[in-house]
Scaffold this motif. Structure first.
Motif, PDB file in Angstrom:
ATOM      1  N   UNK A 256       0.824  -1.203   0.000  1.00  0.00           N
ATOM      2  CA  UNK A 256       0.000   0.000   0.000  1.00  0.00           C
ATOM      3  C   UNK A 256       0.859   1.254   0.000  1.00  0.00           C
ATOM      4  N   UNK A 257       0.385   2.268  -0.748  1.00  0.00           N
ATOM      5  CA  UNK A 257       1.053   3.575  -0.777  1.00  0.00           C
ATOM      6  C   UNK A 257       0.294   4.521   0.141  1.00  0.00           C
ATOM      7  N   UNK A 258       1.040   5.356   0.879  1.00  0.00           N
ATOM      8  CA  UNK A 258       0.453   6.304   1.819  1.00  0.00           C
ATOM      9  C   UNK A 258       0.982   7.704   1.514  1.00  0.00           C
ATOM     10  N   UNK A 259       0.081   8.674   1.523  1.00  0.00           N
ATOM     11  CA  UNK A 259       0.443  10.060   1.231  1.00  0.00           C
ATOM     12  C   UNK A 259       0.718  10.823   2.510  1.00  0.00           C
ATOM     13  N   UNK A 260       1.846  11.532   2.543  1.00  0.00           N
ATOM     14  CA  UNK A 260       2.144  12.430   3.658  1.00  0.00           C
ATOM     15  C   UNK A 260       2.732  13.730   3.105  1.00  0.00           C
ATOM     16  N   UNK A 261       2.784  14.745   3.950  1.00  0.00           N
ATOM     17  CA  UNK A 261       3.400  16.017   3.572  1.00  0.00           C
ATOM     18  C   UNK A 261       4.908  15.907   3.749  1.00  0.00           C
ATOM     19  N   UNK A 262       5.648  16.370   2.771  1.00  0.00           N
ATOM     20  CA  UNK A 262       7.109  16.331   2.837  1.00  0.00           C
ATOM     21  C   UNK A 262       7.590  17.013   4.118  1.00  0.00           C
ATOM     22  N   UNK A 263       8.511  16.372   4.830  1.00  0.00           N
ATOM     23  CA  UNK A 263       9.022  16.919   6.085  1.00  0.00           C
ATOM     24  C   UNK A 263       8.361  16.323   7.311  1.00  0.00           C
ATOM     25  N   UNK A 264       7.356  15.479   7.119  1.00  0.00           N
ATOM     26  CA  UNK A 264       6.645  14.874   8.244  1.00  0.00           C
ATOM     27  C   UNK A 264       7.523  13.834   8.937  1.00  0.00           C
ATOM     28  N   UNK A 265       7.439  13.788  10.273  1.00  0.00           N
ATOM     29  CA  UNK A 265       8.226  12.828  11.056  1.00  0.00           C
ATOM     30  C   UNK A 265       7.477  11.512  11.195  1.00  0.00           C
ATOM     31  N   UNK A 266       8.215  10.491  11.603  1.00  0.00           N
ATOM     32  CA  UNK A 266       7.687   9.127  11.619  1.00  0.00           C
ATOM     33  C   UNK A 266       6.383   8.973  12.404  1.00  0.00           C
ATOM     34  N   UNK A 267       6.233   9.533  13.619  1.00  0.00           N
ATOM     35  CA  UNK A 267       4.964   9.336  14.335  1.00  0.00           C
ATOM     36  C   UNK A 267       3.764   9.908  13.586  1.00  0.00           C
ATOM     37  N   UNK A 268       3.935  11.093  12.969  1.00  0.00           N
ATOM     38  CA  UNK A 268       2.834  11.693  12.219  1.00  0.00           C
ATOM     39  C   UNK A 268       2.523  10.872  10.964  1.00  0.00           C
ATOM     40  N   UNK A 269       3.558  10.330  10.337  1.00  0.00           N
ATOM     41  CA  UNK A 269       3.348   9.460   9.178  1.00  0.00           C
ATOM     42  C   UNK A 269       2.586   8.206   9.586  1.00  0.00           C
ATOM     43  N   UNK A 270       2.910   7.670  10.756  1.00  0.00           N
ATOM     44  CA  UNK A 270       2.199   6.494  11.267  1.00  0.00           C
ATOM     45  C   UNK A 270       0.739   6.824  11.529  1.00  0.00           C
ATOM     46  N   UNK A 271       0.472   8.050  11.968  1.00  0.00           N
ATOM     47  CA  UNK A 271      -0.886   8.476  12.263  1.00  0.00           C
ATOM     48  C   UNK A 271      -1.779   8.525  11.048  1.00  0.00           C
ATOM     49  N   UNK A 272      -1.186   8.594   9.859  1.00  0.00           N
ATOM     50  CA  UNK A 272      -1.981   8.571   8.625  1.00  0.00           C
ATOM     51  C   UNK A 272      -2.681   7.214   8.482  1.00  0.00           C
ATOM     52  N   UNK A 273      -2.044   6.167   8.981  1.00  0.00           N
ATOM     53  CA  UNK A 273      -2.645   4.831   8.941  1.00  0.00           C
ATOM     54  C   UNK A 273      -3.723   4.712  10.014  1.00  0.00           C
ATOM     55  N   UNK A 274      -3.358   5.121  11.258  1.00  0.00           N
ATOM     56  CA  UNK A 274      -4.316   5.063  12.374  1.00  0.00           C
ATOM     57  C   UNK A 274      -3.804   5.939  13.511  1.00  0.00           C
ATOM     58  N   UNK A 275      -4.705   6.640  14.158  1.00  0.00           N
ATOM     59  CA  UNK A 275      -4.317   7.520  15.253  1.00  0.00           C
ATOM     60  C   UNK A 275      -3.588   6.798  16.366  1.00  0.00           C
ATOM     61  N   UNK A 276      -3.935   5.518  16.607  1.00  0.00           N
ATOM     62  CA  UNK A 276      -3.262   4.744  17.660  1.00  0.00           C
ATOM     63  C   UNK A 276      -1.784   4.551  17.349  1.00  0.00           C
ATOM     64  N   UNK A 277      -1.458   4.449  16.040  1.00  0.00           N
ATOM     65  CA  UNK A 277      -0.056   4.272  15.645  1.00  0.00           C
ATOM     66  C   UNK A 277       0.771   5.482  16.071  1.00  0.00           C
ATOM     67  N   UNK A 278       0.175   6.671  15.948  1.00  0.00           N
ATOM     68  CA  UNK A 278       0.885   7.882  16.343  1.00  0.00           C
ATOM     69  C   UNK A 278       0.947   8.027  17.860  1.00  0.00           C
ATOM     70  N   UNK A 279      -0.175   7.797  18.515  1.00  0.00           N
ATOM     71  CA  UNK A 279      -0.217   7.968  19.977  1.00  0.00           C
ATOM     72  C   UNK A 279       0.722   7.008  20.696  1.00  0.00           C
TER      73      UNK A 279
END
Length: 364
Positions: free
Chosen positions: A292-315
Motif C-alpha cells: 500500500x502507498x500512503x500520502x504524507x506532507x514532505x518533512x513529516x516525522x515518523x509518528x505523524x506518518x504512522x498516524x496517517x494509517x491510524x491515530x493509535x499508531x501515532x499515539x
C-alpha cells in the motif's frame, strides 16, 4: 488525510473533458456552452507510481492499494466573477475549499468551439481568472482589516499580529500581485488559515490539439514561460486524446500513446504534478496481504506518518523499521535488506523520505 486540486478555467477550455478523463467517468457534463457544470464534481484518482507494483511483486502481496488525489471540477468563471457575474459567487466559494488550483488554459484553435472572449489567448485567460481571484481576496481582506486595525489601536496584541500579517499581502494585491507572492517567511500556516484564493499553488494545464500533444505549441510555450516566472508548474495535455485513452483497455493504451509519440499519458503528468504541487510524498507498507502507498506532507516525522494509517499508531509510536526503496529492490525484499544491514530502526525524530518502506511498532 485528503488533498484536492480544483480544476478551474474559463468556459469551454476543456475542464470537464479533462475531469471526465481523470475520473474515467462522464459525471461532469462536457458540452459546448458556458456553465454546463453547475455543481462541483468530485473524483478521486489513483496516483500512478510504478514503485508500488515493484514492491508488491517482491513482497508477493495479494492486494495492491495505491494512494489517491482528489480533483474537483468547478463551474466555469467569467470576467466579473468577483462581483457575482455568471456563477462567480459559487465558483469562488467552491475553489476556496481546495488545496491547489489546476488552471486549464485553452491552447488550441477550433472554430467549432466558442470562446467567451472571442479568440484564443491563454495568457489573457490566465490573467482574467487571476484578476478575479485577486479582487475577491482584496475584498475579503479589506473587510477584515478595518476591524482588526481598530482593535490593534486599542492594545489587542493578537489583532496587531493579524494586521501585520495582512497589510503587506493586501498591499501586494492592490499592486496586482497574488497573495502567494507576498507571504512573509515563516507565516505560511497563518496565511493558509486566511483561506485566500491566490495563496494556493497553481498548476497550468495547456490543453492543445492532438497534433501538438507531444511537444506543445506556440500558445503553450508562452504559458510555460509564465509558469517559470511565477515559480508555478505547467504541463501539456490534449484533453480530447485523454478522453479517448480513458475509454481504452489498459493493455491498449501504451501502443496508442506510442503512435502519438508519447511515453506516458497527459493525465499521469497532471496527477504527478498536482501531487508535487501540494508538497506531498509517498511511503509504503508491504506484506503478504497487501502492498500500500500512503500520502504524507514532505518533512513529516515518523509518528505523524504512522498516524496517517491510524491515530493509535501515532499515539503509541515506539519505532519504525525502515528500508529505502532502492535497498528493498536491490536486496529482493525485507529479509534480504535485514541480512544486508539495510533495515534501519528509526525513532520519533526521523523525517520520512519519499519511497521509504515502513513497519511501525506501537503500544497503546
Amino acid at each position: 488525510m485528503g488533498f484536492n486540486c480544483g480544476i478551474v478555467g474559463l468556459p469551454n477550455v476543456g475542464k470537464s473533458t479533462l475531469f471526465n478523463a481523470l475520473t474515467q467517468t462522464a459525471a461532469a457534463q462536457a458540452a459546448n456552452y458556458p456553465f454546463c457544470t453547475i455543481e462541483p464534481n468530485v473524483g478521486r484518482v489513483a496516483v500512478p507510481d510504478p514503485r508500488l507494483d515493484t514492491i508488491a511483486a517482491i513482497g508477493k502481496s495479494a492486494k495492491v492499494v495505491p494512494t489517491s488525489l482528489e480533483f474537483v471540477d468547478i463551474a466555469g468563471l467569467v470576467r466579473g466573477a468577483s462581483r457575482g457575474e455568471g456563477l462567480g459567487n459559487q465558483f469562488l466559494a467552491n475553489i476556496r475549499e481546495t488545496d491547489a488550483i489546476v488552471h486549464v488554459l485553452r491552447c488550441f484553435e477550433d472554430d467549432d468551439v466558442t470562446h467567451v472572449e472571442g479568440s484564443v489567448d491563454p495568457l489573457r485567460d490566465a490573467d482574467t481568472i487571476e484578476t478575479e481571484l485577486m479582487l475577491a481576496d482584496m475584498d475579503s481582506l479589506e473587510k477584515r482589516v478595518t476591524g482588526l486595525q481598530k482593535r490593534a489601536r486599542g492594545g489587542d496584541k493578537e489583532a496587531a499580529a493579524q494586521v501585520a500579517l495582512i497589510e503587506p499581502i493586501l498591499a501586494g494585491l492592490r499592486d496586482g500581485r497574488p497573495a502567494r507572492a507576498s507571504i512573509p517567511k515563516g507565516e505560511e500556516e497563518a496565511v493558509r488559515r486566511l483561506q485566500l484564493l491566490t495563496s494556493k499553488p497553481v498548476l497550468y494545464v495547456c490543453n492543445v490539439e492532438e497534433a501538438n500533444a507531444a511537444s506543445g505549441n506556440a500558445h503553450s510555450e508562452k504559458v510555460f514561460a509564465r509558469a517559470a516566472a511565477e515559480g508555478a508548474k505547467a504541463v501539456v495535455v490534449s484533453a480530447a486524446i485523454e478522453a479517448e485513452i480513458s475509454q481504452m483497455a489498459a493493455e491498449d493504451r501504451t501502443d496508442f500513446l506510442e503512435t502519438l509519440g508519447l511515453s506516458d499519458s497527459g493525465l499521469d503528468r497532471v496527477i504527478a504534478a498536482g501531487y508535487g504541487l501540494l508538497g506531498l510524498i509517498t511511503y509504503f507498507t508491504v506484506g503478504p496481504k497487501e502492498a500500500r502507498a500512503w500520502t504524507i506532507i514532505k518533512g513529516m516525522k515518523a509518528p505523524q506518518a504512522a498516524g496517517v494509517i491510524h491515530g493509535d499508531f501515532e499515539r503509541g509510536f515506539i519505532a519504525a523499521e525502515t528500508i529505502g526503496y532502492d535497498d528493498y529492490v536491490a536486496c529482493k525484499g525485507e529479509q534480504g535488506a535485514k541480512e544486508a544491514g539495510k533495515m534501519r530502526v528509526e525513532g520519533k525524530e526521523y523525517v520520512v523520505r519519499d519511497g521509504d518502506i515502513m513497519l511501525f511498532r506501537f503500544n497503546v
